[in-house]
Design a protein around this motif. Structure first.
Motif, PDB file in Angstrom:
ATOM      1  N   ASP A  43       0.827  -1.203   0.000  1.00  0.00           N
ATOM      2  CA  ASP A  43       0.000   0.000   0.000  1.00  0.00           C
ATOM      3  C   ASP A  43       0.862   1.253   0.000  1.00  0.00           C
ATOM      4  O   ASP A  43       0.533   2.240  -0.654  1.00  0.00           O
ATOM      5  CB  ASP A  43      -0.928   0.000   1.216  1.00  0.00           C
ATOM      6  CG  ASP A  43      -1.918   1.146   1.153  1.00  0.00           C
ATOM      7  OD1 ASP A  43      -2.762   1.138   0.242  1.00  0.00           O
ATOM      8  OD2 ASP A  43      -1.817   2.062   1.982  1.00  0.00           O
ATOM      9  N   ASP A  44       1.966   1.231   0.752  1.00  0.00           N
ATOM     10  CA  ASP A  44       2.876   2.380   0.775  1.00  0.00           C
ATOM     11  C   ASP A  44       3.402   2.662  -0.624  1.00  0.00           C
ATOM     12  O   ASP A  44       3.445   3.818  -1.075  1.00  0.00           O
ATOM     13  CB  ASP A  44       4.043   2.081   1.729  1.00  0.00           C
ATOM     14  CG  ASP A  44       4.671   3.350   2.287  1.00  0.00           C
ATOM     15  OD1 ASP A  44       4.260   4.444   1.859  1.00  0.00           O
ATOM     16  OD2 ASP A  44       5.564   3.237   3.140  1.00  0.00           O
ATOM     17  N   ALA A  45       3.800   1.606  -1.332  1.00  0.00           N
ATOM     18  CA  ALA A  45       4.303   1.777  -2.695  1.00  0.00           C
ATOM     19  C   ALA A  45       3.204   2.239  -3.650  1.00  0.00           C
ATOM     20  O   ALA A  45       3.474   2.953  -4.621  1.00  0.00           O
ATOM     21  CB  ALA A  45       4.909   0.473  -3.202  1.00  0.00           C
ATOM     22  N   ALA A  46       1.965   1.847  -3.377  1.00  0.00           N
ATOM     23  CA  ALA A  46       0.859   2.233  -4.248  1.00  0.00           C
ATOM     24  C   ALA A  46       0.417   3.672  -4.003  1.00  0.00           C
ATOM     25  O   ALA A  46      -0.037   4.356  -4.915  1.00  0.00           O
ATOM     26  CB  ALA A  46      -0.326   1.287  -4.028  1.00  0.00           C
ATOM     27  N   VAL A  47       0.548   4.150  -2.765  1.00  0.00           N
ATOM     28  CA  VAL A  47       0.061   5.477  -2.399  1.00  0.00           C
ATOM     29  C   VAL A  47       1.022   6.569  -2.853  1.00  0.00           C
ATOM     30  O   VAL A  47       0.602   7.623  -3.360  1.00  0.00           O
ATOM     31  CB  VAL A  47      -0.149   5.565  -0.868  1.00  0.00           C
ATOM     32  CG1 VAL A  47      -0.290   7.012  -0.421  1.00  0.00           C
ATOM     33  CG2 VAL A  47      -1.380   4.770  -0.463  1.00  0.00           C
ATOM     34  N   ALA A 192      10.271   5.025  -7.356  1.00  0.00           N
ATOM     35  CA  ALA A 192      11.041   5.767  -8.366  1.00  0.00           C
ATOM     36  C   ALA A 192      10.948   5.082  -9.722  1.00  0.00           C
ATOM     37  O   ALA A 192      10.785   5.745 -10.761  1.00  0.00           O
ATOM     38  CB  ALA A 192      12.493   5.890  -7.917  1.00  0.00           C
ATOM     39  N   LEU A 193      11.044   3.753  -9.724  1.00  0.00           N
ATOM     40  CA  LEU A 193      10.953   3.007 -10.980  1.00  0.00           C
ATOM     41  C   LEU A 193       9.572   3.164 -11.608  1.00  0.00           C
ATOM     42  O   LEU A 193       9.448   3.377 -12.822  1.00  0.00           O
ATOM     43  CB  LEU A 193      11.254   1.525 -10.717  1.00  0.00           C
ATOM     44  CG  LEU A 193      11.286   0.611 -11.943  1.00  0.00           C
ATOM     45  CD1 LEU A 193      12.382   1.050 -12.909  1.00  0.00           C
ATOM     46  CD2 LEU A 193      11.490  -0.839 -11.520  1.00  0.00           C
ATOM     47  N   ILE A 194       8.525   3.088 -10.774  1.00  0.00           N
ATOM     48  CA  ILE A 194       7.159   3.233 -11.292  1.00  0.00           C
ATOM     49  C   ILE A 194       6.954   4.615 -11.899  1.00  0.00           C
ATOM     50  O   ILE A 194       6.407   4.772 -12.995  1.00  0.00           O
ATOM     51  CB  ILE A 194       6.134   2.985 -10.158  1.00  0.00           C
ATOM     52  CG1 ILE A 194       6.136   1.507  -9.766  1.00  0.00           C
ATOM     53  CG2 ILE A 194       4.735   3.414 -10.596  1.00  0.00           C
ATOM     54  CD1 ILE A 194       5.323   1.210  -8.525  1.00  0.00           C
ATOM     55  N   VAL A 195       7.402   5.638 -11.167  1.00  0.00           N
ATOM     56  CA  VAL A 195       7.183   7.014 -11.604  1.00  0.00           C
ATOM     57  C   VAL A 195       7.914   7.313 -12.914  1.00  0.00           C
ATOM     58  O   VAL A 195       7.403   8.031 -13.777  1.00  0.00           O
ATOM     59  CB  VAL A 195       7.630   7.993 -10.492  1.00  0.00           C
ATOM     60  CG1 VAL A 195       7.730   9.417 -11.021  1.00  0.00           C
ATOM     61  CG2 VAL A 195       6.644   7.945  -9.328  1.00  0.00           C
ATOM     62  N   GLN A 229      -3.417   1.548 -11.760  1.00  0.00           N
ATOM     63  CA  GLN A 229      -4.749   1.159 -11.299  1.00  0.00           C
ATOM     64  C   GLN A 229      -4.685  -0.166 -10.555  1.00  0.00           C
ATOM     65  O   GLN A 229      -5.315  -0.339  -9.499  1.00  0.00           O
ATOM     66  CB  GLN A 229      -5.701   1.048 -12.502  1.00  0.00           C
ATOM     67  CG  GLN A 229      -7.156   0.789 -12.138  1.00  0.00           C
ATOM     68  CD  GLN A 229      -7.775   1.940 -11.369  1.00  0.00           C
ATOM     69  OE1 GLN A 229      -7.389   3.084 -11.553  1.00  0.00           O
ATOM     70  NE2 GLN A 229      -8.722   1.636 -10.490  1.00  0.00           N
ATOM     71  N   ALA A 230      -3.902  -1.116 -11.088  1.00  0.00           N
ATOM     72  CA  ALA A 230      -3.762  -2.417 -10.430  1.00  0.00           C
ATOM     73  C   ALA A 230      -3.109  -2.272  -9.060  1.00  0.00           C
ATOM     74  O   ALA A 230      -3.507  -2.926  -8.091  1.00  0.00           O
ATOM     75  CB  ALA A 230      -2.942  -3.355 -11.308  1.00  0.00           C
ATOM     76  N   LEU A 231      -2.090  -1.413  -8.956  1.00  0.00           N
ATOM     77  CA  LEU A 231      -1.438  -1.179  -7.672  1.00  0.00           C
ATOM     78  C   LEU A 231      -2.419  -0.627  -6.650  1.00  0.00           C
ATOM     79  O   LEU A 231      -2.392  -0.994  -5.477  1.00  0.00           O
ATOM     80  CB  LEU A 231      -0.267  -0.202  -7.847  1.00  0.00           C
ATOM     81  CG  LEU A 231       1.080  -0.796  -8.249  1.00  0.00           C
ATOM     82  CD1 LEU A 231       2.089   0.314  -8.473  1.00  0.00           C
ATOM     83  CD2 LEU A 231       1.579  -1.764  -7.191  1.00  0.00           C
ATOM     84  N   SER A 232      -3.289   0.268  -7.094  1.00  0.00           N
ATOM     85  CA  SER A 232      -4.278   0.835  -6.187  1.00  0.00           C
ATOM     86  C   SER A 232      -5.219  -0.245  -5.659  1.00  0.00           C
ATOM     87  O   SER A 232      -5.521  -0.301  -4.466  1.00  0.00           O
ATOM     88  CB  SER A 232      -5.074   1.929  -6.900  1.00  0.00           C
ATOM     89  OG  SER A 232      -6.074   2.460  -6.062  1.00  0.00           O
ATOM     90  N   VAL A 233      -5.675  -1.118  -6.567  1.00  0.00           N
ATOM     91  CA  VAL A 233      -6.579  -2.203  -6.167  1.00  0.00           C
ATOM     92  C   VAL A 233      -5.871  -3.173  -5.222  1.00  0.00           C
ATOM     93  O   VAL A 233      -6.404  -3.563  -4.177  1.00  0.00           O
ATOM     94  CB  VAL A 233      -7.109  -2.945  -7.416  1.00  0.00           C
ATOM     95  CG1 VAL A 233      -7.894  -4.190  -7.014  1.00  0.00           C
ATOM     96  CG2 VAL A 233      -7.973  -2.021  -8.252  1.00  0.00           C
ATOM     97  N   ILE A 234      -4.635  -3.558  -5.595  1.00  0.00           N
ATOM     98  CA  ILE A 234      -3.873  -4.489  -4.757  1.00  0.00           C
ATOM     99  C   ILE A 234      -3.597  -3.879  -3.390  1.00  0.00           C
ATOM    100  O   ILE A 234      -3.690  -4.555  -2.357  1.00  0.00           O
ATOM    101  CB  ILE A 234      -2.551  -4.867  -5.460  1.00  0.00           C
ATOM    102  CG1 ILE A 234      -2.839  -5.708  -6.705  1.00  0.00           C
ATOM    103  CG2 ILE A 234      -1.634  -5.639  -4.516  1.00  0.00           C
ATOM    104  CD1 ILE A 234      -1.631  -5.913  -7.603  1.00  0.00           C
ATOM    105  N   GLY A 235      -3.249  -2.596  -3.369  1.00  0.00           N
ATOM    106  CA  GLY A 235      -2.987  -1.927  -2.092  1.00  0.00           C
ATOM    107  C   GLY A 235      -4.202  -1.911  -1.188  1.00  0.00           C
ATOM    108  O   GLY A 235      -4.105  -2.172   0.016  1.00  0.00           O
TER     109      GLY A 235
END
Length: 310
Positions: A43-47, A192-195, A229-235
């Motif tokens: 969740d931290d990585a998704a937020v 950083a990689l995601i961004v 979007q997937a990260l948000s759902v998983i988080g």
């Protein structure tokens, strides 16, 4: 003289072996603690990526670096000493604090689901564009991200402490230190990689040619919105699962076993029904059950909070 030197060397070798064994124990405990906190880490990585939405690409990595330093400061200067003090003086408070943190995670997840149903209250880019001062804009984003991180880091540290509550204080401190460094580096490295992934993809796509590079680049650019979007759902799912699981475990600690026992019996029954897939089935049933309990708890808290606001 020689025998004394040999004895001294034997003692040094013994101390070195003991130290190596202790470091192995610390590394193992840190790994276990980190895996226990995986849901909160996700969740931290998704937020975090949403705090750089709308900012210029050249400022994204510096801002993430500032947030990472703030996160590390949260953990090392505030949360780690507080966790050790709790373990040393009021260890009985750990389970209630964990349950409070779990309830907060459930509430946060319920709020996210409610926001999805109702629609967001504001658009990050519009809010940022309304502020013409880039420095003030960055400071606001960084301070907001660090405040959010403090809550999530507190839960990570509490979960980590609960896994090593039966070891000496110095080992607890080393484990929490290792968890702080490992999780902060891991989370913000991934952020950083995601961004920058879309920028990397755009650069690869612009290289031209018929090779595989431009194809991968275009794929990255097209995939990033789906990934976010997937990260948000998983988080959100992870928050419900972890928060609900913490509450279930806390109820067991307080000998309020109706819900934990019911969930356990349901998981065992489902496991018996699936034969060789029993371990996987039991884990899924436990995870889904914890998530449902988390959703109920989070929904009740969100309902009460909104009633009070009104």
């Amino acid at each position: 003289m020689a025998s004394g030197l040999i004895a001294l060397l034997d003692d040094i070798a013994g101390i070195a072996k003991l130290a190596a064994s202790s470091l192995d124990d610390v590394a193992g405990a840190a790994g276990k603690a980190s895996s226990k906190a995986a849901g909160v880490v996700i969740d931290d990585a998704a937020v975090t990526p949403r705090y750089v939405v709308g900012l210029t690409p050249d400022r994204e990595l510096p801002i993430i670096w500032k947030i990472a330093l703030g996160s590390l400061r949260n953990k090392l200067l505030f949360l780690l000493p507080a966790a050790i003090a709790i373990s040393a003086f009021i260890p009985w408070a750990l389970t209630p604090l964990l349950m409070l943190g779990g309830a907060f995670l459930c509430f946060e997840a319920a709020e996210k689901l409610l926001e999805k149903l109702q629609g967001p209250s504001g658009h990050p880019i519009e809010e940022l564009a309304a502020n013409p001062d880039p420095k003030a804009l960055e400071d606001r984003q960084v301070s907001g991200a660090i405040r959010t991180d403090f809550i999530l880091s507190g839960e990570i540290m509490a979960i980590a402490l609960s896994t090593v509550a039966d070891v000496p204080l110095w080992e607890q401190a080393l484990v929490l230190l290792a968890v702080s460094l490992f999780i902060t580096a891991g989370v913000y490295g991934v952020v950083a990689l995601i961004v920058k992934m879309d920028d990397i993809g755009l650069h690869m796509a612009r290289d031209g040619g018929n090779g595989i590079g431009p194809v991968i680049g275009r794929g990255l650019v097209q995939t990033m919105p789906v990934l976010m979007q997937a990260l948000s759902v998983i988080g959100t799912a992870a928050m419900l699962w972890v928060g609900g699981g913490i509450i279930v475990h806390g109820l067991e600690e307080f000998h309020l076993g109706a819900i934990p026992e019911g969930l356990h019996h349901a998981a065992v029954a489902a496991g018996h029904a699936t034969g060789p897939l029993a371990p996987v089935t039991e884990w899924i049933v436990n995870a889904v059950g914890s998530g449902i309990i988390g959703l109920i708890v989070g929904g009740i808290i969100a309902f009460v909070v909104h009633k009070i606001k009104r």
